[in-house]
Design a protein around this motif. Structure first.
Motif, PDB file in Angstrom:
ATOM      1  N   LEU A 260      36.806  48.185   4.174  1.00 38.53           N
ATOM      2  CA  LEU A 260      36.692  46.862   3.585  1.00 38.53           C
ATOM      3  C   LEU A 260      36.386  45.847   4.674  1.00 38.53           C
ATOM      4  O   LEU A 260      36.844  45.980   5.818  1.00 38.53           O
ATOM      5  CB  LEU A 260      37.995  46.483   2.866  1.00 38.53           C
ATOM      6  N   TYR A 261      35.636  44.810   4.309  1.00 40.42           N
ATOM      7  CA  TYR A 261      35.232  43.786   5.279  1.00 40.42           C
ATOM      8  C   TYR A 261      35.625  42.400   4.751  1.00 40.42           C
ATOM      9  O   TYR A 261      35.653  42.158   3.542  1.00 40.42           O
ATOM     10  CB  TYR A 261      33.715  43.833   5.514  1.00 40.42           C
ATOM     11  N   ARG A 262      35.905  41.514   5.712  1.00 38.68           N
ATOM     12  CA  ARG A 262      36.240  40.136   5.394  1.00 38.68           C
ATOM     13  C   ARG A 262      35.750  39.234   6.532  1.00 38.68           C
ATOM     14  O   ARG A 262      35.400  39.727   7.617  1.00 38.68           O
ATOM     15  CB  ARG A 262      37.745  39.959   5.235  1.00 38.68           C
ATOM     16  N   THR A 263      35.717  37.948   6.280  1.00 36.39           N
ATOM     17  CA  THR A 263      35.312  36.989   7.310  1.00 36.39           C
ATOM     18  C   THR A 263      36.456  36.754   8.299  1.00 36.39           C
ATOM     19  O   THR A 263      37.622  37.007   8.005  1.00 36.39           O
ATOM     20  CB  THR A 263      34.895  35.659   6.669  1.00 36.39           C
ATOM     21  N   THR A 264      36.119  36.243   9.473  1.00 32.23           N
ATOM     22  CA  THR A 264      37.083  36.039  10.541  1.00 32.23           C
ATOM     23  C   THR A 264      37.414  34.554  10.702  1.00 32.23           C
ATOM     24  O   THR A 264      36.861  33.696  10.011  1.00 32.23           O
ATOM     25  CB  THR A 264      36.523  36.579  11.869  1.00 32.23           C
ATOM     26  N   THR A 265      38.308  34.288  11.637  1.00 34.43           N
ATOM     27  CA  THR A 265      38.647  32.904  11.960  1.00 34.43           C
ATOM     28  C   THR A 265      37.460  32.171  12.575  1.00 34.43           C
ATOM     29  O   THR A 265      37.294  30.960  12.360  1.00 34.43           O
ATOM     30  CB  THR A 265      39.833  32.882  12.939  1.00 34.43           C
ATOM     31  N   MET A 266      36.622  32.895  13.321  1.00 32.03           N
ATOM     32  CA  MET A 266      35.428  32.264  13.890  1.00 32.03           C
ATOM     33  C   MET A 266      34.490  31.771  12.796  1.00 32.03           C
ATOM     34  O   MET A 266      33.838  30.728  12.939  1.00 32.03           O
ATOM     35  CB  MET A 266      34.701  33.249  14.810  1.00 32.03           C
ATOM     36  N   PHE A 267      34.405  32.507  11.695  1.00 27.62           N
ATOM     37  CA  PHE A 267      33.582  32.069  10.571  1.00 27.62           C
ATOM     38  C   PHE A 267      34.072  30.723  10.036  1.00 27.62           C
ATOM     39  O   PHE A 267      33.273  29.816   9.781  1.00 27.62           O
ATOM     40  CB  PHE A 267      33.615  33.136   9.478  1.00 27.62           C
ATOM     41  N   LEU A 268      35.394  30.589   9.868  1.00 25.30           N
ATOM     42  CA  LEU A 268      35.944  29.314   9.405  1.00 25.30           C
ATOM     43  C   LEU A 268      35.704  28.206  10.430  1.00 25.30           C
ATOM     44  O   LEU A 268      35.413  27.059  10.061  1.00 25.30           O
ATOM     45  CB  LEU A 268      37.445  29.466   9.142  1.00 25.30           C
ATOM     46  N   GLU A 269      35.806  28.542  11.709  1.00 26.38           N
ATOM     47  CA  GLU A 269      35.596  27.540  12.752  1.00 26.38           C
ATOM     48  C   GLU A 269      34.156  27.052  12.759  1.00 26.38           C
ATOM     49  O   GLU A 269      33.897  25.844  12.888  1.00 26.38           O
ATOM     50  CB  GLU A 269      35.963  28.151  14.103  1.00 26.38           C
ATOM     51  N   LYS A 270      33.208  27.971  12.651  1.00 33.30           N
ATOM     52  CA  LYS A 270      31.797  27.574  12.688  1.00 33.30           C
ATOM     53  C   LYS A 270      31.418  26.722  11.484  1.00 33.30           C
ATOM     54  O   LYS A 270      30.588  25.810  11.595  1.00 33.30           O
ATOM     55  CB  LYS A 270      30.918  28.817  12.738  1.00 33.30           C
ATOM     56  N   LEU A 271      32.021  27.001  10.321  1.00 29.88           N
ATOM     57  CA  LEU A 271      31.709  26.223   9.130  1.00 29.88           C
ATOM     58  C   LEU A 271      32.608  25.003   8.967  1.00 29.88           C
ATOM     59  O   LEU A 271      32.405  24.206   8.053  1.00 29.88           O
ATOM     60  CB  LEU A 271      31.818  27.099   7.877  1.00 29.88           C
ATOM     61  N   GLY A 272      33.624  24.863   9.835  1.00 32.81           N
ATOM     62  CA  GLY A 272      34.524  23.716   9.742  1.00 32.81           C
ATOM     63  C   GLY A 272      35.444  23.758   8.547  1.00 32.81           C
ATOM     64  O   GLY A 272      35.776  22.717   7.963  1.00 32.81           O
ATOM     65  N   LEU A 273      35.875  24.965   8.176  1.00 34.32           N
ATOM     66  CA  LEU A 273      36.744  25.139   7.012  1.00 34.32           C
ATOM     67  C   LEU A 273      38.142  25.518   7.477  1.00 34.32           C
ATOM     68  O   LEU A 273      38.312  26.166   8.519  1.00 34.32           O
ATOM     69  CB  LEU A 273      36.196  26.231   6.083  1.00 34.32           C
ATOM     70  N   ASN A 274      39.134  25.136   6.680  1.00 35.91           N
ATOM     71  CA  ASN A 274      40.512  25.514   6.993  1.00 35.91           C
ATOM     72  C   ASN A 274      40.860  26.869   6.399  1.00 35.91           C
ATOM     73  O   ASN A 274      41.679  27.595   6.962  1.00 35.91           O
ATOM     74  CB  ASN A 274      41.477  24.453   6.478  1.00 35.91           C
ATOM     75  N   SER A 275      40.263  27.239   5.277  1.00 40.80           N
ATOM     76  CA  SER A 275      40.457  28.541   4.635  1.00 40.80           C
ATOM     77  C   SER A 275      39.263  28.812   3.739  1.00 40.80           C
ATOM     78  O   SER A 275      38.432  27.923   3.486  1.00 40.80           O
ATOM     79  CB  SER A 275      41.759  28.573   3.820  1.00 40.80           C
ATOM     80  N   VAL A 276      39.173  30.044   3.262  1.00 42.48           N
ATOM     81  CA  VAL A 276      38.050  30.409   2.398  1.00 42.48           C
ATOM     82  C   VAL A 276      38.133  29.700   1.043  1.00 42.48           C
ATOM     83  O   VAL A 276      37.144  29.651   0.301  1.00 42.48           O
ATOM     84  CB  VAL A 276      38.010  31.936   2.202  1.00 42.48           C
TER      85      VAL A 276
END
Length: 298
Positions: A260-276
């Motif tokens: 299974l795959y999911r997004t990482t904390t870096m993904f949230l950082e790059k998009l400027g999001l606090n959570s999915v």
């Protein structure tokens, strides 16, 4: 001679007897070098001196000194502790006055409390740190660095963020990936994009962006499910996203055993999001005949 006369004669002799050390020394005759005549031995033998019985001394050994002073169990010092107890104590600084001994270790003084910053200084320190961070920083980390109470950090960050918004700056302070970081405002995104992308190629291809979007909205999801949604094989694209730190494995599926795959904390950082949960909804971007397209793919 009768017995009574004999007893009187012996008594007179005993009374008239003088010990040798008390007898006077006879005078030396004048004009002669002869020593004085020795006194005539007495008929009665001298009584022997009493000698206490004891062990014979060993040749070459030092004479034993008898301890005639009374002994006590322990020697008390002025503060009421025995010398034996003081000698058993561990060495340390700060002795109690016993020569050659060290007393108890004195406890270290408590550390001085950190100075409390006023609101203006705390605000400036937070802004200075947020300008140099390369990833979102948590409130607890900021409190530890500034040596301030964590209860003051959160309200101060909210106040700073509200001040930036009210002043109309081109940047804003917001939560992202469990921390705080400065970001540019969305209304100025075109200018920032023009500056960043001018003369540069886009880092992610269209296929990588589509695959990343599927994982972000369907996570956790398997490779086969991603490939079924996109209609193409996505193995190479997923490896690229994993190598860049935007996607990670998060276990296996119970039925098939697939990863299974999911997004990482870096993904949230790059998009400027606090959570999915802050991702925009998909409904406005879906076509009107989405149900017909779904039936056609079955």
């Amino acid at each position: 001679m009768s017995d009574e006369e004999r007893r009187d004669s012996l008594a007179d002799q005993a009374a008239a007897w003088i010990p040798p050390w008390e007898r006077p020394t006879p005078a030396k005759p004048e004009g002669t070098d002869e020593p004085p005549a020795a006194p005539e031995p007495s008929a009665e033998p001298e009584p022997p001196a009493a000698i206490p019985a004891g062990p014979e001394p060993v040749a070459g050994a030092e004479p034993e000194i008898l301890d005639t002073y009374p002994r006590t169990e322990t020697l008390q010092d002025p503060v009421g502790e025995s010398a034996t107890e003081l000698a058993a104590e561990p060495e340390g600084e700060g002795g109690v006055g016993v020569p050659g001994k060290r007393g108890r270790r004195r406890p270290a003084p408590p550390p001085e409390p950190a100075p409390v910053l006023d609101d203006a200084e705390l605000r400036g320190a937070l802004e200075a740190i947020l300008l140099v961070v390369d990833q979102p920083v948590s409130e607890l980390t900021l409190a530890q660095v500034l040596e301030q109470s964590p209860e003051r950090i959160g309200p101060m960050l909210d106040e700073i963020a509200a001040g930036y918004t009210a002043a109309g700056h081109g940047f804003e302070l917001r939560r992202a990936a469990g921390g705080w970081r400065l970001y540019t405002r969305p209304e100025y995104a075109t200018y920032v994009e023009r500056f960043v992308l001018e003369g540069q190629s886009v880092r992610l291809t269209q296929a990588a962006l589509e695959t990343l979007a599927v994982i972000a909205y369907k996570q956790p999801v398997t490779r086969s499910r991603i490939s079924a949604i996109r209609g193409v094989n996505c193995d190479g694209v997923i490896r690229t996203l994993v190598s860049r730190g935007l996607v990670e494995e998060c276990g296996t599926e119970a039925d098939s055993g697939a990863f299974l795959y999911r997004t990482t904390t870096m993904f949230l950082e790059k998009l400027g999001l606090n959570s999915v949960d802050d991702l925009p909804p998909l409904a406005p971007f879906l076509p009107d005949d989405v149900e017909e397209l779904a039936d056609a793919t079955r």
